[in-house]
Motif scaffolding. Structure first.
Motif, PDB file in Angstrom:
ATOM      1  N   TRP A  52       0.826  -1.210   0.000  1.00 24.48           N
ATOM      2  CA  TRP A  52       0.000   0.000   0.000  1.00 24.48           C
ATOM      3  C   TRP A  52       0.858   1.256   0.000  1.00 24.48           C
ATOM      4  CZ3 TRP A  52      -0.562  -3.794   3.942  1.00 24.48           C
ATOM      5  CH2 TRP A  52       0.280  -3.609   5.035  1.00 24.48           C
ATOM      6  N   ARG A  53       0.365   2.266  -0.696  1.00 21.73           N
ATOM      7  CA  ARG A  53       0.971   3.604  -0.674  1.00 21.73           C
ATOM      8  C   ARG A  53      -0.172   4.602  -0.600  1.00 21.73           C
ATOM      9  NH1 ARG A  53       4.369   0.491  -0.218  1.00 21.73           N
ATOM     10  NH2 ARG A  53       6.316   0.213  -1.383  1.00 21.73           N
ATOM     11  N   TYR A  54       0.056   5.754   0.004  1.00 21.38           N
ATOM     12  CA  TYR A  54      -0.998   6.771   0.102  1.00 21.38           C
ATOM     13  C   TYR A  54      -0.451   8.141  -0.297  1.00 21.38           C
ATOM     14  CZ  TYR A  54      -3.701   3.382   2.915  1.00 21.38           C
ATOM     15  OH  TYR A  54      -4.390   2.271   3.358  1.00 21.38           O
ATOM     16  N   ILE A  55      -1.336   8.944  -0.837  1.00 23.17           N
ATOM     17  CA  ILE A  55      -1.091  10.373  -1.026  1.00 23.17           C
ATOM     18  C   ILE A  55      -2.146  11.037  -0.158  1.00 23.17           C
ATOM     19  CG2 ILE A  55      -1.258  12.301  -2.674  1.00 23.17           C
ATOM     20  CD1 ILE A  55      -0.449  10.241  -4.891  1.00 23.17           C
ATOM     21  N   VAL A  56      -1.750  11.930   0.735  1.00 22.29           N
ATOM     22  CA  VAL A  56      -2.743  12.500   1.655  1.00 22.29           C
ATOM     23  C   VAL A  56      -2.538  13.999   1.797  1.00 22.29           C
ATOM     24  CG1 VAL A  56      -1.319  11.864   3.672  1.00 22.29           C
ATOM     25  CG2 VAL A  56      -3.745  12.355   3.984  1.00 22.29           C
ATOM     26  N   ALA A  57      -3.625  14.714   1.898  1.00 31.39           N
ATOM     27  CA  ALA A  57      -3.540  16.164   2.088  1.00 31.39           C
ATOM     28  C   ALA A  57      -4.590  16.638   3.092  1.00 31.39           C
ATOM     29  CB  ALA A  57      -3.752  16.885   0.766  1.00 31.39           C
ATOM     30  N   ASN A  58      -4.106  17.433   4.036  1.00 37.69           N
ATOM     31  CA  ASN A  58      -4.971  18.107   4.993  1.00 37.69           C
ATOM     32  C   ASN A  58      -5.213  19.503   4.416  1.00 37.69           C
ATOM     33  OD1 ASN A  58      -6.235  19.088   7.267  1.00 37.69           O
ATOM     34  ND2 ASN A  58      -4.761  18.183   8.693  1.00 37.69           N
ATOM     35  N   ARG A  59      -6.453  19.812   4.104  1.00 34.25           N
ATOM     36  CA  ARG A  59      -6.743  21.106   3.447  1.00 34.25           C
ATOM     37  C   ARG A  59      -6.232  22.282   4.267  1.00 34.25           C
ATOM     38  NH1 ARG A  59     -12.826  22.029   2.007  1.00 34.25           N
ATOM     39  NH2 ARG A  59     -12.877  21.749   4.247  1.00 34.25           N
ATOM     40  N   LYS A  60      -6.256  22.107   5.596  1.00 31.72           N
ATOM     41  CA  LYS A  60      -5.821  23.178   6.501  1.00 31.72           C
ATOM     42  C   LYS A  60      -4.362  23.561   6.250  1.00 31.72           C
ATOM     43  CE  LYS A  60      -5.050  21.991  10.817  1.00 31.72           C
ATOM     44  NZ  LYS A  60      -5.130  21.662  12.241  1.00 31.72           N
ATOM     45  N   SER A 132     -14.056   4.164  -4.969  1.00 24.16           N
ATOM     46  CA  SER A 132     -13.382   3.587  -6.142  1.00 24.16           C
ATOM     47  C   SER A 132     -13.564   4.507  -7.352  1.00 24.16           C
ATOM     48  CB  SER A 132     -13.917   2.182  -6.448  1.00 24.16           C
ATOM     49  OG  SER A 132     -15.316   2.194  -6.449  1.00 24.16           O
ATOM     50  N   GLY A 133     -14.447   5.484  -7.226  1.00 22.68           N
ATOM     51  CA  GLY A 133     -14.673   6.439  -8.314  1.00 22.68           C
ATOM     52  C   GLY A 133     -13.574   7.481  -8.388  1.00 22.68           C
ATOM     53  N   ILE A 134     -12.472   7.067  -8.990  1.00 24.53           N
ATOM     54  CA  ILE A 134     -11.305   7.953  -9.128  1.00 24.53           C
ATOM     55  C   ILE A 134     -10.909   8.020 -10.596  1.00 24.53           C
ATOM     56  CG2 ILE A 134     -10.421   7.531  -6.793  1.00 24.53           C
ATOM     57  CD1 ILE A 134      -8.423   5.515  -8.108  1.00 24.53           C
ATOM     58  N   LEU A 135      -9.986   8.928 -10.910  1.00 22.34           N
ATOM     59  CA  LEU A 135      -9.525   9.094 -12.292  1.00 22.34           C
ATOM     60  C   LEU A 135      -8.047   8.694 -12.372  1.00 22.34           C
ATOM     61  CD1 LEU A 135     -11.215  12.607 -12.799  1.00 22.34           C
ATOM     62  CD2 LEU A 135     -12.034  10.398 -13.693  1.00 22.34           C
ATOM     63  N   PRO A 136      -7.762   7.397 -12.593  1.00 24.99           N
ATOM     64  CA  PRO A 136      -6.371   6.915 -12.537  1.00 24.99           C
ATOM     65  C   PRO A 136      -5.433   7.664 -13.489  1.00 24.99           C
ATOM     66  CG  PRO A 136      -7.893   5.070 -12.592  1.00 24.99           C
ATOM     67  CD  PRO A 136      -8.714   6.297 -12.826  1.00 24.99           C
ATOM     68  N   ASP A 137      -5.897   8.007 -14.688  1.00 25.54           N
ATOM     69  CA  ASP A 137      -5.007   8.709 -15.628  1.00 25.54           C
ATOM     70  C   ASP A 137      -4.646  10.096 -15.109  1.00 25.54           C
ATOM     71  OD1 ASP A 137      -5.030   6.530 -17.220  1.00 25.54           O
ATOM     72  OD2 ASP A 137      -6.582   7.286 -18.591  1.00 25.54           O
ATOM     73  N   VAL A 138      -5.628  10.772 -14.520  1.00 26.35           N
ATOM     74  CA  VAL A 138      -5.371  12.098 -13.940  1.00 26.35           C
ATOM     75  C   VAL A 138      -4.354  11.953 -12.803  1.00 26.35           C
ATOM     76  CG1 VAL A 138      -6.410  14.000 -12.618  1.00 26.35           C
ATOM     77  CG2 VAL A 138      -7.636  13.011 -14.584  1.00 26.35           C
ATOM     78  N   ILE A 139      -4.528  10.913 -11.998  1.00 25.17           N
ATOM     79  CA  ILE A 139      -3.620  10.703 -10.858  1.00 25.17           C
ATOM     80  C   ILE A 139      -2.193  10.471 -11.354  1.00 25.17           C
ATOM     81  CG2 ILE A 139      -3.078   9.141  -8.927  1.00 25.17           C
ATOM     82  CD1 ILE A 139      -6.193   8.722  -8.697  1.00 25.17           C
ATOM     83  N   ARG A 140      -2.049   9.654 -12.401  1.00 27.21           N
ATOM     84  CA  ARG A 140      -0.698   9.365 -12.923  1.00 27.21           C
ATOM     85  C   ARG A 140      -0.051  10.631 -13.478  1.00 27.21           C
ATOM     86  NH1 ARG A 140      -3.351   4.715 -14.872  1.00 27.21           N
ATOM     87  NH2 ARG A 140      -2.860   2.913 -13.579  1.00 27.21           N
ATOM     88  N   THR A 141      -0.847  11.493 -14.105  1.00 26.07           N
ATOM     89  CA  THR A 141      -0.298  12.729 -14.671  1.00 26.07           C
ATOM     90  C   THR A 141       0.011  13.745 -13.572  1.00 26.07           C
ATOM     91  OG1 THR A 141      -1.843  12.327 -16.468  1.00 26.07           O
ATOM     92  CG2 THR A 141      -0.715  14.438 -16.498  1.00 26.07           C
ATOM     93  N   THR A 142      -0.881  13.840 -12.603  1.00 28.88           N
ATOM     94  CA  THR A 142      -0.730  14.852 -11.546  1.00 28.88           C
ATOM     95  C   THR A 142       0.401  14.507 -10.582  1.00 28.88           C
ATOM     96  OG1 THR A 142      -3.130  15.108 -11.645  1.00 28.88           O
ATOM     97  CG2 THR A 142      -2.020  16.166  -9.801  1.00 28.88           C
ATOM     98  N   PHE A 143       0.581  13.209 -10.347  1.00 32.32           N
ATOM     99  CA  PHE A 143       1.563  12.802  -9.336  1.00 32.32           C
ATOM    100  C   PHE A 143       2.620  11.909  -9.975  1.00 32.32           C
ATOM    101  CE2 PHE A 143      -2.569  13.289  -7.155  1.00 32.32           C
ATOM    102  CZ  PHE A 143      -2.237  14.297  -6.255  1.00 32.32           C
ATOM    103  N   PRO A 144       3.641  12.501 -10.603  1.00 33.44           N
ATOM    104  CA  PRO A 144       4.678  11.694 -11.251  1.00 33.44           C
ATOM    105  C   PRO A 144       5.336  10.712 -10.273  1.00 33.44           C
ATOM    106  CG  PRO A 144       4.936  14.035 -11.759  1.00 33.44           C
ATOM    107  CD  PRO A 144       3.883  13.936 -10.712  1.00 33.44           C
ATOM    108  N   ALA A 145       5.344  11.054  -8.973  1.00 31.91           N
ATOM    109  CA  ALA A 145       5.956  10.158  -7.980  1.00 31.91           C
ATOM    110  C   ALA A 145       5.205   8.836  -7.892  1.00 31.91           C
ATOM    111  CB  ALA A 145       5.989  10.838  -6.616  1.00 31.91           C
TER     112      ALA A 145
END
Ligand SMILES: Cc1cc2nc3c(=O)[nH]c(=O)nc-3n(C[C@H](O)[C@H](O)[C@H](O)COP(=O)(O)O)c2cc1C
Length: 192
Positions: A52-60, A132-145
């Protein structure tokens, strides 16, 4: 909203649910958030590969990253998840780190880690709504890591609460009875 258990389970498991309405004014403490991912870290996994890997953001603290995660969701999920103070993405490493062979249970293990995270959240009064309603292609482009990782889920995290900004039809979903298949259907062979 009714919860109907056939047999007794631990109160924390019984209390967990996936709200649509998050209290957008109530921020999540950084220490609580770290503990959620610490709980995920201690989940079991095949060969202890921890895929497992996560990308996480606290809006604050990082609204730019938070907006990027929001833009990684399908429109239907964006409409309510935009009120969650914390957003995350769940990804998996599809091959075992040691052997490079395909890991057939990578997604299973991400699910286990996210379940641990969710129970830790429940214990802290927080709620998690996975998607599960995510946009995998957008994620791959937005997060090169993310590289060769496979995006699988998103997680909205925050305090469940009244949210007058939600569309009525979405707000109504939180009032529905919680239903489950009977044990007799999921135990396809059993000698309990
Ligand atoms: C892997 C996974 C994917 C899900 N995807 C979505 C989703 O894209 N949109 C959504 O509104 N809910 C989603 N859900 C939430 C489920 O609909 C919810 O867990 C289910 O209805 C049971 O409700 P409960 O979690 O409150 O017990 C998802 C849940 C999981 C575990």
């Amino acid at each position: 909203m009714k919860n109907l258990s056939e047999h007794s389970i631990q109160p924390l498991l019984q209390a967990r649910w996936s709200p649509y309405a998050f209290d957008s004014g109530k921020t999540v403490d950084a220490e609580d958030l770290s503990s959620l991912f610490e709980a995920a870290r201690w989940a079991m996994s095949a060969y202890n590969d921890q895929p497992w890997r996560y990308i996480v953001a606290n809006r604050k603290t990082d609204s730019v990253l938070w907006e990027k995660i929001l833009a990684s969701l399908v429109e239907g999920n964006r409409s309510w998840a935009q009120y969650a103070p914390v957003l995350a993405l769940g990804l998996v490493s599809p091959e075992f780190e040691k052997t490079g062979k395909p890991n057939a249970t990578a997604m299973h293990d991400l699910g286990a880690a996210s379940a641990f995270l969710t129970i830790e959240a429940t214990a802290r009064g927080l709620a998690v709504h996975q998607m599960s309603g995510i946009l995998p292609d957008v994620i791959r482009t937005t997060f090169p890591a993310a590289g060769s990782l496979q995006p699988v889920t998103a997680l909205a995290i925050g305090y469940a609460g009244a949210n007058g900004e939600l569309d009525e039809d979405i707000a109504m979903r939180d009032k529905r009875d919680r239903i489950r298949k009977p044990l007799s259907e999921i135990l396809i062979h059993s000698s309990l």
